[in-house]
Design a protein around this motif. Sequence first.
Motif, PDB file in Angstrom:
ATOM      1  N   VAL A  49       0.840  -1.204   0.000  1.00 12.68           N
ATOM      2  CA  VAL A  49       0.000   0.000   0.000  1.00 12.68           C
ATOM      3  C   VAL A  49       0.873   1.252   0.000  1.00 12.68           C
ATOM      4  O   VAL A  49       0.613   2.206  -0.740  1.00 12.68           O
ATOM      5  N   LEU A  50       1.925   1.247   0.813  1.00  8.08           N
ATOM      6  CA  LEU A  50       2.812   2.404   0.872  1.00  8.08           C
ATOM      7  C   LEU A  50       3.569   2.597  -0.447  1.00  8.08           C
ATOM      8  O   LEU A  50       3.747   3.720  -0.915  1.00  8.08           O
ATOM      9  N   ASN A 105       2.469   1.767  -3.388  1.00  8.19           N
ATOM     10  CA  ASN A 105       1.469   2.273  -4.328  1.00  8.19           C
ATOM     11  C   ASN A 105       1.242   3.765  -4.099  1.00  8.19           C
ATOM     12  O   ASN A 105       1.129   4.539  -5.052  1.00  8.19           O
ATOM     13  N   TRP A 106       1.186   4.188  -2.853  1.00 12.03           N
ATOM     14  CA  TRP A 106       0.994   5.597  -2.528  1.00 12.03           C
ATOM     15  C   TRP A 106       2.157   6.429  -3.075  1.00 12.03           C
ATOM     16  O   TRP A 106       1.964   7.521  -3.581  1.00 12.03           O
ATOM     17  N   THR A 166       2.208   8.001  -6.728  1.00 10.40           N
ATOM     18  CA  THR A 166       1.493   9.241  -7.039  1.00 10.40           C
ATOM     19  C   THR A 166       1.863  10.407  -6.126  1.00 10.40           C
ATOM     20  O   THR A 166       1.346  11.506  -6.313  1.00 10.40           O
ATOM     21  N   HIS A 167       2.687  10.184  -5.148  1.00 10.23           N
ATOM     22  CA  HIS A 167       3.044  11.223  -4.184  1.00 10.23           C
ATOM     23  C   HIS A 167       4.549  11.278  -4.018  1.00 10.23           C
ATOM     24  O   HIS A 167       5.104  10.687  -3.099  1.00 10.23           O
TER      25      HIS A 167
END
Length: 91
Positions: A81-82, A84-85, A88-89
């Motif tokens: 999840v991290l 994947n985040w 985009t960030h």
Amino acid sequence: MKKPDPELLDSDNPEWGEADFARARPAADVLPADLQEAMGIRRRGPQKMPVKKMITIRLSPEVVDGFRATGPGWQARVDAVLKNWLKTHRA
């Protein structure tokens, strides 16, 4: 220290002391390779993926409980999840 029950003493198999534990070695270090294989003793091979860093992180109880409830591998899912985040960030 409580004295052992003489009825339970086995002179052929005495209780280990500090010196015995100090001399002890892991089975994988002293048994022949074929016996280790027969017993299912395996050593971890080289890692196929980059080694992860061990860190300490504080997360809310809801996040930890939610991921843990998904079963084994929950920490890998948090990592995914991290990652994947981060796609985009970027800083």
